[in-house]
Enzyme design. Structure first.
Site, PDB file in Angstrom:
ATOM      1  N   ASP A  97       0.835  -1.075  -0.134  1.00 15.61           N
ATOM      2  CA  ASP A  97      -0.073  -0.167   0.152  1.00 15.61           C
ATOM      3  C   ASP A  97       0.694   1.361   0.046  1.00 15.61           C
ATOM      4  O   ASP A  97       0.459   2.338   0.137  1.00 15.61           O
ATOM      5  CB  ASP A  97      -0.942  -0.130   1.228  1.00 15.61           C
ATOM      6  CG  ASP A  97      -2.366  -0.086   0.753  1.00 15.61           C
ATOM      7  OD1 ASP A  97      -2.561  -0.558  -0.377  1.00 15.61           O
ATOM      8  OD2 ASP A  97      -3.257   0.254   1.616  1.00 15.61           O
ATOM      9  N   ASP A 113       1.222  -9.741   9.411  1.00 14.49           N
ATOM     10  CA  ASP A 113       1.734  -8.430   9.484  1.00 14.49           C
ATOM     11  C   ASP A 113       3.061  -8.261   9.061  1.00 14.49           C
ATOM     12  O   ASP A 113       3.860  -9.363   8.823  1.00 14.49           O
ATOM     13  CB  ASP A 113       1.657  -7.696  10.794  1.00 14.49           C
ATOM     14  CG  ASP A 113       0.287  -7.294  11.087  1.00 14.49           C
ATOM     15  OD1 ASP A 113      -0.631  -7.129  10.275  1.00 14.49           O
ATOM     16  OD2 ASP A 113       0.177  -6.901  12.243  1.00 14.49           O
ATOM     17  N   ASP A 152       5.741  -7.571   9.976  1.00 13.15           N
ATOM     18  CA  ASP A 152       6.972  -7.728  10.931  1.00 13.15           C
ATOM     19  C   ASP A 152       6.849  -9.169  11.729  1.00 13.15           C
ATOM     20  O   ASP A 152       7.471  -9.620  12.503  1.00 13.15           O
ATOM     21  CB  ASP A 152       7.019  -6.450  12.086  1.00 13.15           C
ATOM     22  CG  ASP A 152       5.968  -6.266  12.603  1.00 13.15           C
ATOM     23  OD1 ASP A 152       4.755  -5.961  12.263  1.00 13.15           O
ATOM     24  OD2 ASP A 152       5.848  -6.701  13.884  1.00 13.15           O
ATOM     25  N   ASP A 208      -9.764  -6.022  12.223  1.00 17.31           N
ATOM     26  CA  ASP A 208      -9.702  -7.346  12.511  1.00 17.31           C
ATOM     27  C   ASP A 208     -10.963  -7.955  13.452  1.00 17.31           C
ATOM     28  O   ASP A 208     -11.567  -8.832  13.190  1.00 17.31           O
ATOM     29  CB  ASP A 208      -8.344  -7.720  13.377  1.00 17.31           C
ATOM     30  CG  ASP A 208      -8.190  -6.810  14.246  1.00 17.31           C
ATOM     31  OD1 ASP A 208      -9.009  -5.778  14.507  1.00 17.31           O
ATOM     32  OD2 ASP A 208      -7.071  -6.599  14.604  1.00 17.31           O
TER      33      ASP A 208
END
Length: 765
Positions: free
Chosen positions: A180, A246, A248, A343
């Site tokens: 993004d 994610d 990370d 979420d």
């Protein structure tokens, strides 16, 4: 038929025999609620209820004893609530006392409500075990979606490599990097600097994905933040199951092995969520130096609460480290994006459609937490606002399709984020009596002891009973306090305009090159010094007033506890430097180090995306840490060698043995695959690290430890305020850039951090 009837009767009799003590305790507890008692009788009842509670706590895994404990704690809490409502509120005719008194009362009733909801959620936590896979042909196809916005390529390369290393048939696994930060809209931005930065990022990550053999995708516009990015990923991918990591969050090799098989057992299952494990400390753990010795903040949620929610089919999506069924997502139009916590909102929508979820309490990913206090508060502000958006806009307690238990669980999860209001009410209320003699809580010392003190003891005992291994005494209060100071504004903002909050990406991988105060430390110092002045003034009043009231004594002690909490909070906002960009994970693996025809056995102690630490169990080579000594390390996976080049960085002594620190002179896709093999080949190191720090600490030792923090950390923070204890910048090693050893092509406008080959896998832009 007779045999079946006998079996049913046997089961019924067994249930009656095992549950009747709990039913009897419940009936007795309800009876005790309404008994009119004198003050002395109330004290006897309270002490007796505490005794029964402590007896019930002796067998925490027994559901009957657990229920008995809950019932008698509820007796104390509800009798306190009745007394608090009928005896302690100031008269309505005195608004200066009544209004703040009512606000404090509402804060206490909120806490009682959350206590009741937590009892319900934690009635019988589940522990899941993955079913065995009967045949590889039965396994569904899987798309791994890795959404990214502004994360470094190095961080993404490590996550991609770990995802590629997962145990799963290669023809059924696809990996997608959803960028993004390089969308068409960003590359066409009217600001040429922003457009150039987005174009370079697009080219860099596209080349990185090609060199690592995964799919790259950048959508046209950045609509609906992370939820919109994931939904565009659903559009271009096609597998039966979707895994979200994610940027990370690097998975261990067993991630899919431990999660995917559940979907074959339940065709209505939409979610398998796993815990978020973090390699680095959060600001509280870093600044108080508790990381590794004290349970981390997230362990209370992931080790206890999510398991409790799982009992009621209410465990929810946490944004990453989860597997979802595409067919289920299609019934709600993909990931929900009305709130900024997509979420939980997505899980709520799917639960309301009749889909099921479950939770696997096993750490299967390793991620990063915010390193600075500012980033930490920014993350919590987003969670707070998003959960309150769901509470206001979705109204989970009324939404159609949810069971009663799911309504209670979702309402409790969302209502929890009102804690800043109650926490600050408890922090500031004593000041009204100390400085202005406003009697907002009317009670004498005997009444306080019979009702309030026994209730507080029960509350602390229950906290230790339910969360003792994952949350030490007073630590929850400290986490809530340091967040509350900053989150009140977030609550007011979302209540005024529930649709206004926007999604902000949490910064990760930051460093601090010197000690110092957080940029937002001022309010914490103001509160501390006000509470300190109140403590001094209350002591003066107790010493000089001819007839000091019981209420003044109670309030003075209350304020002193708040002062200790605020003092420890100063330690949280007094930031210690953090020079490490790459967090280490203990691995303990055998390997071989080769250099110029020589071979040495080595034990790999820990690893990161920047290097490894090793010991030589036998003879050590002569290595000058100031030289450019280089070699190659080999480890084995399933009998196959995995090799990577290393160069010496440091030598240090630990317990009388030299530990050699090696860095990577170059970081190619092969290097990152080797890093993934070393760090994430086994789930056990993550589990061991959690188990070592999940040690129960009793209230006495916990209070003494917390008092020590309060004293030492307040002095350290005041020292920073006065200019003492700050440290200058320290030189550190730079990580090697990402390179590819063959077919390397420079990308137009690329930065030094990335040089990647243009390979032949497909990408979408």
């Amino acid at each position: 038929m007779i045999r079946r009837l006998g079996k049913i009767c046997g089961v019924t009799m067994h249930m009656m025999c095992t549950k009747w003590p709990a039913l009897l305790a419940g009936f007795l507890g309800l009876t005790l609620l309404w008994l009119p008692l004198s003050l002395q009788a109330q004290l006897v009842l309270s002490l007796a209820a505490l005794g029964v509670m402590f007896f019930g706590m002796t067998r925490p895994e027994n559901t009957v004893f657990r229920f008995i404990t809950f019932v008698f704690c509820a007796v104390l809490a509800l009798r306190y609530a009745f007394w608090r409502t009928t005896e302690t509120l100031p008269p309505f005719t005195d608004p200066l006392d009544f209004i703040p008194g009512l606000l404090l009362y509402l804060a206490e009733m909120y806490c009682l409500l959350m206590l009741a909801i937590s009892f319900f959620m934690l009635a019988d936590p589940l522990k899941r075990v993955a079913p065995k896979v009967r045949s590889l042909e039965e396994l569904p196809t899987v798309d791994v979606l890795i959404p990214t916005y502004n994360e470094d390529p190095e961080l993404l390369a490590a996550t991609i490599a770990a995802a590629k290393s997962m145990i799963y048939p290669r023809d059924k696994l696809s990996i997608w990097l959803l960028d993004d930060g390089g969308t068409d809209a960003k590359r066409s931005h009217k600001d040429p600097a922003q457009a150039l930065a987005a174009t370079r990022r697009h080219q860099q990550l596209k080349a990185l994905c090609r060199s690592m053999g995964v799919n790259y995708h950048a959508r046209e516009k950045n609509d609906h933040a992370k939820a919109g990015n994931l939904n565009d990923g659903l559009r271009v991918s096609k597998a039966d199951l979707v895994v979200v990591f994610d940027a990370d969050h690097a998975p261990v090799r067993e991630f899919l092995k431990e999660t995917v098989s559940f979907f074959r057992e339940d065709p209505k299952l939409f979610l398998v969520q796993t815990p978020h494990y973090f390699l680095n400390p959060d600001p509280l753990e870093k600044n108080l130096k508790t990381f590794g010795s004290m349970p981390s903040e997230n362990e209370m949620f992931y080790s206890v609460l999510q398991r409790g929610l799982d009992k009621w089919n209410a465990s929810f999506f946490c944004g990453s480290a989860a597997v979802l069924r595409r067919k289920a997502l299609e019934t709600t139009g993909g990931f929900s994006g009305q709130s900024i916590t997509e979420d939980c909102e997505t899980a709520l929508s799917l639960h309301a459609k009749g889909w099921n979820s479950l939770y696997v309490d096993k750490p299967l990913i390793a991620g990063l937490q915010p390193e600075t206090f500012v980033a930490f508060i920014g993350q919590r502000a987003r969670w707070c606002q998003g959960m309150l958006q769901i509470l206001i806009l979705k109204r989970p307690f009324l939404i159609k399709g949810l069971t009663v238990s799911q309504r209670i669980c979702y309402a409790g999860i969302n209502l929890f984020w009102l804690f800043p209001l109650s926490r600050l009410a408890f922090m500031l209320s004593p000041l009204l009596y100390i400085f202005f003699s406003l009697e907002i809580y009317q009670a004498n010392i005997q009444e306080f002891g019979a009702y309030a003190l026994t209730y507080l003891i029960a509350s602390f005992a229950m906290q230790s009973y339910l969360y003792g291994k994952v949350r030490w005494p007073w630590v929850s209060e400290l986490y809530e306090y340091v967040q509350s100071v900053m989150l009140v504004g977030s609550i007011v903002s979302v209540v005024r305009n529930p649709r206004k909050p926007t999604f902000n990406v949490t910064a990760k991988g930051q460093t601090l090159d010197s000690n110092g105060l957080s940029p937002i430390a001022v309010p914490y110092f103001v509160i501390f010094f006000v509470l300190l002045a109140a403590a001094v003034y209350s002591m003066w009043r107790l010493a000089t007033e001819p007839v000091a009231s019981d209420l003044l004594m109670i309030v003075a002690i209350w304020n002193l506890l708040n002062l200790f909490l605020a003092a420890a909070g100063l330690g949280v906002v007094a930031e210690r430097r953090e020079l490490r960009r790459n967090q280490r994970l203990p691995v303990r693996r055998h390997g071989l180090l080769r250099q110029a025809g020589h071979t040495w056995d080595v034990i790999l102690l820990d690893a990161s995306s920047g290097g490894v630490s090793v010991q030589f169990p036998d003879q050590e080579p002569v290595i000058d840490p100031g030289s450019d000594w280089s070699g190659e390390i080999e480890v084995r996976r399933a009998g196959r060698p995995v090799t990577f080049p290393v160069t010496i960085r440091s030598v240090r002594e630990f317990d009388g043995v030299n530990v050699f620190g090696f860095g990577f002179p170059q970081r190619s896709p092969r290097t990152f695959m080797a890093i993934a093999e070393i760090m994430y080949s086994d789930q056990q190191p993550l589990q061991d690290r959690i188990s070592r720090r999940q040690v129960r600490l009793d209230i006495v030792r916990g209070t003494l430890r917390f008092a020590g923090w309060s004293i030492s950390q307040s002095f350290r923070a005041v020292g920073y305020l006065l200019g003492f204890g700050r440290s200058g910048k320290v030189a550190t090693f730079e990580d090697a850039p990402i390179t590819v050893t063959s077919n390397t092509t420079r990308i137009p406008g690329e930065t030094p951090q990335l040089a990647a080959a243009v390979g032949g896998v497909r990408s979408h832009a």
